[in-house]
Design an enzyme around this catalytic site. Sequence first.
Site, PDB file in Angstrom:
ATOM      1  CG  HIS A  57      37.224  69.827  -9.997  1.00  0.00           C
ATOM      2  ND1 HIS A  57      37.196  68.458  -9.914  1.00  0.00           N
ATOM      3  CD2 HIS A  57      37.508  70.281  -8.739  1.00  0.00           C
ATOM      4  CE1 HIS A  57      37.461  68.088  -8.668  1.00  0.00           C
ATOM      5  NE2 HIS A  57      37.645  69.169  -7.935  1.00  0.00           N
TER       6      HIS A  57
ATOM      7  CG  HIS B 150      41.383  66.733 -15.269  1.00  0.00           C
ATOM      8  ND1 HIS B 150      40.680  65.708 -15.862  1.00  0.00           N
ATOM      9  CD2 HIS B 150      40.772  66.975 -14.083  1.00  0.00           C
ATOM     10  CE1 HIS B 150      39.685  65.350 -15.069  1.00  0.00           C
ATOM     11  NE2 HIS B 150      39.723  66.091 -13.979  1.00  0.00           N
TER      12      HIS B 150
END
Length: 244
Positions: free
Chosen positions: A158, A207
Amino acid sequence: MSDAPAARLQHQVSRAAQALGKHGVLLLTLTAGLVPALLLALLAGGVYDAVAEEDGVAALDQPVLTAAQSIRSPGLDTAVTWLTNLGGTIGLPLLAAAAVAVLCRWQRSWTPLILTASAAAGSLLMTIAGKALVGRSRPALSDAVPPYEYSASFPSGHSLNSMVVTGTVAYLLFLYLDSRWARIITLVLAAGFIAAVGLSRVYLGHHWLTDVLVAWFLGLAWLAILITVHQLLHARRLRNVPAP
């Protein structure tokens, strides 16, 4: 929109070409683009080393995740999930496609499509290769906000894709916008979106911080290379055009 920015760029390139000569312009453009790209790649390598050795900036991963968990709430989780989806595999391509369609029509050129597609392809390849080569695990599911993700963690796709695609669109807008304030607003909005998407990945526990940092560095490096190539090709077309 008028042709003033393009005319100014043409005038500047012509003057630079006259002052420096063909090889001087080439050297200056390469230096301005590739030196930052090299430095950013080195920074990305430094983050990787820290992750591999579990020291340096990687020592911030767990404390930052813990801090993110401490500010979560149902409402904020929903809002951040919505934001992260804008930078995901569906939201970002849709936003990019709309922006590129407008740019192509506005500029009457396929350049925005070619440049953005090249940017996205490189970003996707780096994401796939990085995840396959490093194989880092994401934070534990117990520390994450659903829906959960199970692919490798390093780098953050992303963050990398939003950096490259959003940066490319912002660069193209910057070239052709007339107003100085419009250019500034474009860059601020692009930077804000990129930062928000990256930080959303950490907030949601999808993440580690270093996954996002390395993605930003790699994305900026690739963006610098793309802009350098575009500027070289543009300068080549305008080199022999006399100044107005």
